[in-house]
Design a protein around this motif. Structure first.
Motif, PDB file in Angstrom:
ATOM      1  N   GLY A 163       0.824  -1.208   0.000  1.00 17.30           N
ATOM      2  CA  GLY A 163       0.000   0.000   0.000  1.00 17.30           C
ATOM      3  C   GLY A 163       0.852   1.249   0.000  1.00 17.30           C
ATOM      4  N   LEU A 164       0.175   2.382   0.257  1.00 13.73           N
ATOM      5  CA  LEU A 164       0.855   3.672   0.370  1.00 13.73           C
ATOM      6  C   LEU A 164       1.143   3.949   1.838  1.00 13.73           C
ATOM      7  CD1 LEU A 164      -1.197   5.821  -2.165  1.00 13.73           C
ATOM      8  CD2 LEU A 164       1.100   4.897  -2.479  1.00 13.73           C
ATOM      9  N   PHE A 165       2.340   4.488   2.107  1.00 12.74           N
ATOM     10  CA  PHE A 165       2.780   4.702   3.473  1.00 12.74           C
ATOM     11  C   PHE A 165       3.435   6.080   3.606  1.00 12.74           C
ATOM     12  CE2 PHE A 165       2.685   0.189   2.794  1.00 12.74           C
ATOM     13  CZ  PHE A 165       2.265  -0.367   3.987  1.00 12.74           C
ATOM     14  N   ILE A 166       3.279   6.671   4.777  1.00  9.65           N
ATOM     15  CA  ILE A 166       4.067   7.836   5.170  1.00  9.65           C
ATOM     16  C   ILE A 166       5.242   7.324   6.001  1.00  9.65           C
ATOM     17  CG2 ILE A 166       4.145   9.924   6.584  1.00  9.65           C
ATOM     18  CD1 ILE A 166       2.642  10.398   4.084  1.00  9.65           C
ATOM     19  N   VAL A 167       6.450   7.595   5.526  1.00 10.49           N
ATOM     20  CA  VAL A 167       7.663   7.173   6.221  1.00 10.49           C
ATOM     21  C   VAL A 167       8.369   8.424   6.739  1.00 10.49           C
ATOM     22  CG1 VAL A 167       9.863   5.953   6.016  1.00 10.49           C
ATOM     23  CG2 VAL A 167       7.872   5.165   4.725  1.00 10.49           C
ATOM     24  N   PHE A 168       8.837   8.388   7.973  1.00 11.39           N
ATOM     25  CA  PHE A 168       9.503   9.550   8.555  1.00 11.39           C
ATOM     26  C   PHE A 168      10.625   9.102   9.486  1.00 11.39           C
ATOM     27  CE2 PHE A 168       5.951   8.337  11.215  1.00 11.39           C
ATOM     28  CZ  PHE A 168       6.461   8.349  12.499  1.00 11.39           C
ATOM     29  N   GLY A 169      11.593   9.973   9.666  1.00  9.21           N
ATOM     30  CA  GLY A 169      12.698   9.663  10.566  1.00  9.21           C
ATOM     31  C   GLY A 169      13.402  10.928  11.015  1.00  9.21           C
ATOM     32  N   GLN A 170      13.915  10.903  12.220  1.00  7.13           N
ATOM     33  CA  GLN A 170      14.654  12.046  12.764  1.00  7.13           C
ATOM     34  C   GLN A 170      15.831  11.529  13.594  1.00  7.13           C
ATOM     35  OE1 GLN A 170      12.765  15.640  14.584  1.00  7.13           O
ATOM     36  NE2 GLN A 170      13.754  14.924  16.481  1.00  7.13           N
ATOM     37  N   VAL A 171      16.977  12.200  13.435  1.00  7.38           N
ATOM     38  CA  VAL A 171      18.169  11.866  14.198  1.00  7.38           C
ATOM     39  C   VAL A 171      18.759  13.163  14.745  1.00  7.38           C
ATOM     40  CG1 VAL A 171      20.461  10.803  14.165  1.00  7.38           C
ATOM     41  CG2 VAL A 171      18.618   9.857  12.735  1.00  7.38           C
ATOM     42  N   LEU A 172      19.032  13.205  16.031  1.00  7.48           N
ATOM     43  CA  LEU A 172      19.722  14.340  16.647  1.00  7.48           C
ATOM     44  C   LEU A 172      21.217  14.029  16.623  1.00  7.48           C
ATOM     45  CD1 LEU A 172      19.801  17.022  18.066  1.00  7.48           C
ATOM     46  CD2 LEU A 172      19.325  15.859  20.228  1.00  7.48           C
ATOM     47  N   LEU A 173      21.931  14.711  15.735  1.00  2.00           N
ATOM     48  CA  LEU A 173      23.353  14.454  15.503  1.00  2.00           C
ATOM     49  C   LEU A 173      24.192  15.354  16.400  1.00  2.00           C
ATOM     50  CD1 LEU A 173      22.969  14.426  11.642  1.00  2.00           C
ATOM     51  CD2 LEU A 173      23.357  12.412  13.070  1.00  2.00           C
ATOM     52  N   GLN A 174      25.364  14.838  16.838  1.00  2.00           N
ATOM     53  CA  GLN A 174      26.216  15.575  17.760  1.00  2.00           C
ATOM     54  C   GLN A 174      27.683  15.531  17.357  1.00  2.00           C
ATOM     55  OE1 GLN A 174      25.043  13.533  21.413  1.00  2.00           O
ATOM     56  NE2 GLN A 174      23.658  15.219  21.943  1.00  2.00           N
ATOM     57  N   SER A 175      27.947  15.237  16.065  1.00  2.00           N
ATOM     58  CA  SER A 175      29.323  15.204  15.570  1.00  2.00           C
ATOM     59  C   SER A 175      29.732  16.600  15.118  1.00  2.00           C
ATOM     60  CB  SER A 175      29.453  14.219  14.402  1.00  2.00           C
ATOM     61  OG  SER A 175      29.108  12.915  14.823  1.00  2.00           O
ATOM     62  N   PRO A 176      30.852  17.163  15.581  1.00  2.13           N
ATOM     63  CA  PRO A 176      31.229  18.546  15.259  1.00  2.13           C
ATOM     64  C   PRO A 176      31.899  18.682  13.901  1.00  2.13           C
ATOM     65  CG  PRO A 176      32.835  17.578  16.746  1.00  2.13           C
ATOM     66  CD  PRO A 176      31.774  16.548  16.553  1.00  2.13           C
ATOM     67  N   GLY A 177      31.668  19.855  13.263  1.00  3.68           N
ATOM     68  CA  GLY A 177      32.419  20.314  12.108  1.00  3.68           C
ATOM     69  C   GLY A 177      32.427  19.434  10.899  1.00  3.68           C
ATOM     70  N   THR A 178      31.312  18.857  10.513  1.00  2.00           N
ATOM     71  CA  THR A 178      31.269  18.027   9.317  1.00  2.00           C
ATOM     72  C   THR A 178      29.835  17.980   8.785  1.00  2.00           C
ATOM     73  OG1 THR A 178      31.804  15.856   8.388  1.00  2.00           O
ATOM     74  CG2 THR A 178      30.840  15.908  10.604  1.00  2.00           C
ATOM     75  N   ILE A 179      29.670  17.404   7.614  1.00  2.00           N
ATOM     76  CA  ILE A 179      28.339  17.198   7.045  1.00  2.00           C
ATOM     77  C   ILE A 179      27.822  15.848   7.537  1.00  2.00           C
ATOM     78  CG2 ILE A 179      26.969  16.973   4.959  1.00  2.00           C
ATOM     79  CD1 ILE A 179      28.064  19.737   5.339  1.00  2.00           C
ATOM     80  N   MET A 180      26.687  15.891   8.208  1.00  2.00           N
ATOM     81  CA  MET A 180      26.095  14.676   8.743  1.00  2.00           C
ATOM     82  C   MET A 180      24.697  14.485   8.142  1.00  2.00           C
ATOM     83  SD  MET A 180      28.250  13.258  10.817  1.00  2.00           S
ATOM     84  CE  MET A 180      27.170  12.127  11.690  1.00  2.00           C
ATOM     85  N   GLY A 181      24.195  13.274   8.283  1.00  2.00           N
ATOM     86  CA  GLY A 181      22.845  13.006   7.792  1.00  2.00           C
ATOM     87  C   GLY A 181      22.519  11.530   7.852  1.00  2.00           C
ATOM     88  N   HIS A 182      21.333  11.198   7.361  1.00  2.00           N
ATOM     89  CA  HIS A 182      20.920   9.802   7.339  1.00  2.00           C
ATOM     90  C   HIS A 182      20.094   9.532   6.089  1.00  2.00           C
ATOM     91  CE1 HIS A 182      17.334  11.710   9.286  1.00  2.00           C
ATOM     92  NE2 HIS A 182      16.698  10.845   8.521  1.00  2.00           N
ATOM     93  N   ILE A 183      19.907   8.259   5.776  1.00  6.05           N
ATOM     94  CA  ILE A 183      19.056   7.851   4.663  1.00  6.05           C
ATOM     95  C   ILE A 183      18.071   6.795   5.171  1.00  6.05           C
ATOM     96  CG2 ILE A 183      20.805   8.339   2.912  1.00  6.05           C
ATOM     97  CD1 ILE A 183      21.329   5.314   2.743  1.00  6.05           C
ATOM     98  N   VAL A 184      16.922   6.738   4.512  1.00  4.45           N
ATOM     99  CA  VAL A 184      15.955   5.667   4.729  1.00  4.45           C
ATOM    100  C   VAL A 184      15.901   4.866   3.441  1.00  4.45           C
ATOM    101  CG1 VAL A 184      13.561   5.082   5.206  1.00  4.45           C
ATOM    102  CG2 VAL A 184      14.607   7.025   6.373  1.00  4.45           C
ATOM    103  N   ARG A 185      16.160   3.576   3.525  1.00  4.95           N
ATOM    104  CA  ARG A 185      16.190   2.739   2.328  1.00  4.95           C
ATOM    105  C   ARG A 185      15.351   1.489   2.543  1.00  4.95           C
ATOM    106  NH1 ARG A 185      22.612   0.950   2.571  1.00  4.95           N
ATOM    107  NH2 ARG A 185      22.487  -0.361   4.452  1.00  4.95           N
ATOM    108  N   SER A 186      14.930   0.909   1.417  1.00  2.00           N
ATOM    109  CA  SER A 186      14.101  -0.306   1.469  1.00  2.00           C
ATOM    110  C   SER A 186      14.763  -1.408   0.665  1.00  2.00           C
ATOM    111  CB  SER A 186      12.699  -0.025   0.923  1.00  2.00           C
ATOM    112  OG  SER A 186      12.757   0.236  -0.464  1.00  2.00           O
TER     113      SER A 186
END
Length: 253
Positions: A163-186
Motif C-alpha cells: 500500500g501507500l505509506f508515510i515514512v519519517f525519521g529524525q536523528v539528533l546528531l552531535q558530531s562537530p564540524g562536518t556534514i552529517m545526515g541519514h538515509i531511509v532505504r528499502s
C-alpha cells in the motif's frame, strides 16, 4: 315688540329641539348598525382562529412524524452498518490471507474493527549505535504500534501488506564540524536496496547538536524491509533520547 321677540325665541327653540332629536335618532341608528356589524364579525374571527390552531396542530403532527421517521431510518442504517461489519469480520476470519487482505481494503471506514496501522521506533537508550559495513546503525525499540500491516525485527521495519505509506525519521546528531545526515532505504525480496529518503545537515564546530528530519509518502510491497542508517560516518555521534531520535511509518490505505 316684546311679544314678537318671545315668539321668535320660542320658534328657534322648537326648531333646535327638532334638529337635536333628529341627530340623536340618526346616531342611534348608526350605533345599531355598528353593533350588528361587530356581531357579524365575531363568528368569522372565531372560525379564523380555530383554523389557525388546526393548521398549527397539523403542522406539529407532521413534524413529529417526520422526526420519528428520520430517527427510525438512522437506527436502521446503524444496524445495517454493524451487520455489515460483523459479516466482513467473519469472512476475514474464515478466508485465506490473500482474500482477507482484499476484503480489508474494501471494508467500510465506519466499521469499528478496522484499525489504522502505524509503527514508531525510538532510539534504545540502553544501547549505542554500531557500525555495519559502511553505515552506522541505530538500535531501536518499539514506542508505538497498531495494526497488522506493519511489524519490526531488530533495526528494520517489515511491511506485511502492500500500500501507500508515510515514512519519517529524525536523528539528533552531535558530531562537530562536518556534514552529517541519514538515509531511509528499502529492500525487497531478492532485490538490491533502494534509497527512499535522504537528509543532510551541516554541523557547527561548537555546541554541535543539529536535528536532521525527513519524511515522505512511498508505495511499498509486501515483505519490503525498511531501515534508517547513517552512511559513511563510522564515528557518528547520535543522541539516544527517545524524543530526539526516532523512525516510523503510517499506512494510508
Amino acid at each position: 315688540m316684546l311679544y314678537h321677540a318671545l315668539l321668535l325665541v320660542s320658534t328657534l327653540t322648537v326648531f333646535f329641539s327638532f334638529v337635536l332629536v333628529y341627530k340623536v335618532t340618526v346616531l342611534e341608528d348608526d350605533i345599531s348598525k355598528l353593533r350588528g356589524d361587530i356581531s357579524n364579525l365575531k363568528p368569522h374571527s372565531n372560525e379564523s382562529t380555530d383554523g389557525m390552531r388546526t393548521g398549527m396542530s397539523r403542522t406539529w403532527e407532521r413534524s413529529k412524524q417526520a422526526a420519528s421517521l428520520n430517527s427510525q431510518q438512522q437506527r436502521q442504517t446503524e444496524k445495517d452498518s454493524q451487520t455489515l461489519c460483523s459479516s466482513t469480520a467473519s469472512s476475514q476470519t474464515l478466508g485465506s490471507p490473500t482474500a482477507s487482505s482484499l476484503r480489508m481494503k474494501q471494508e467500510p471506514a465506519g466499521c469499528s474493527g478496522v484499525q489504522q496501522s502505524f509503527l514508531q521506533l525510538s532510539a534504545n537508550t540502553k544501547e549505542q549505535p554500531f557500525v555495519r559495513g559502511n553505515v552506522t546503525v541505530i538500535p531501536w525499540t518499539v514506542a508505538l504500534h497498531q495494526g497488522e500491516a506493519i511489524s519490526s525485527t531488530g533495526d528494520r521495519i517489515i511491511i506485511q501488506q502492500e500500500g501507500l505509506f508515510i515514512v519519517f525519521g529524525q536523528v539528533l546528531l552531535q558530531s562537530p564540524g562536518t556534514i552529517m545526515g541519514h538515509i531511509v532505504r528499502s529492500r525487497g525480496t531478492g532485490q538490491r536496496s533502494t534509497e527512499l529518503l535522504r537528509c543532510l545537515q551541516e554541523m557547527p564546530q561548537t555546541n554541535c547538536a543539529n536535528t536532521c528530519y525527513t519524511g515522505g509518502m512511498v508505495k511499498l510491497e509486501r515483505e519490503d524491509e525498511l531501515e534508517l542508517v547513517i552512511p559513511d560516518r563510522p564515528q557518528a555521534q547520535v543522541s539516544m533520547d527517545a524524543d530526539s531520535t526516532f523512525f516510523g511509518i503510517i499506512r494510508l490505505n
